[in-house]
Design an enzyme around this catalytic site. Structure first.
Site, mmCIF file in Angstrom:
data_model
loop_
_atom_site.group_PDB
_atom_site.id
_atom_site.type_symbol
_atom_site.label_atom_id
_atom_site.label_comp_id
_atom_site.label_asym_id
_atom_site.label_seq_id
_atom_site.Cartn_x
_atom_site.Cartn_y
_atom_site.Cartn_z
ATOM 1 N N ASN A 127 6.413 -0.974 2.057
ATOM 2 C CA ASN A 127 6.080 0.078 1.102
ATOM 3 C C ASN A 127 6.832 1.288 1.341
ATOM 4 O OD1 ASN A 127 4.120 -1.191 -0.410
ATOM 5 N ND2 ASN A 127 2.488 -0.634 0.775
ATOM 6 N N ARG A 174 3.576 -6.915 -1.874
ATOM 7 C CA ARG A 174 4.334 -7.294 -0.608
ATOM 8 C C ARG A 174 4.128 -8.938 -0.105
ATOM 9 N NH1 ARG A 174 2.767 -3.116 3.694
ATOM 10 N NH2 ARG A 174 1.090 -3.463 2.520
#
Length: 113
Positions: free
Chosen positions: A53, A35
């Site tokens: 996520n 990320r």
């Protein structure tokens, strides 16, 4: 007179027509800085959007920008950061909304968020 269809589509800061990218990355993409990698690449390329996520182990993201820039972004997503292994990347593209500003990591439905 301007084309009504072009007028209805958002343009990015440079005035070019903006596209939206929706993607799901599968593989070893959680717990490896994926990320943060996505956020930094998006910011470097001047894209707007978010990444998070998912509970199924995938990483979901939305980004908006110029089509050629999104192409470069997708190529980087397939590589990922060191330690990641992107087995599959599902990508959907369409017209940009102009509603996104900046690029952020959002909390997902994963306990580690």
């Amino acid at each position: 007179m301007a084309d009504p269809q072009e007028m209805a589509q958002p343009h990015d800061r440079a005035g070019s027509r903006s596209e939206r990218l929706e993607a799901l990355a599968f593989g070893r993409v959680q717990g490896v800085g994926f990320r943060w990698f996505v956020r930094e690449e998006a910011r470097r390329l001047g894209l707007d959007g978010w990444v998070r996520n998912r509970s199924d182990g995938a990483v979901e993201l939305n980004a908006e920008g110029q089509p050629a820039v999104l192409d470069r972004f997708v190529a980087r997503l397939r590589e990922g950061p060191p330690g990641a292994m992107v087995d599959r990347l599902e990508v959907r593209r369409g017209p940009g909304s102009g509603a996104l500003s900046g690029f952020e990591i959002r909390a997902g439905s994963h306990r580690g968020d």
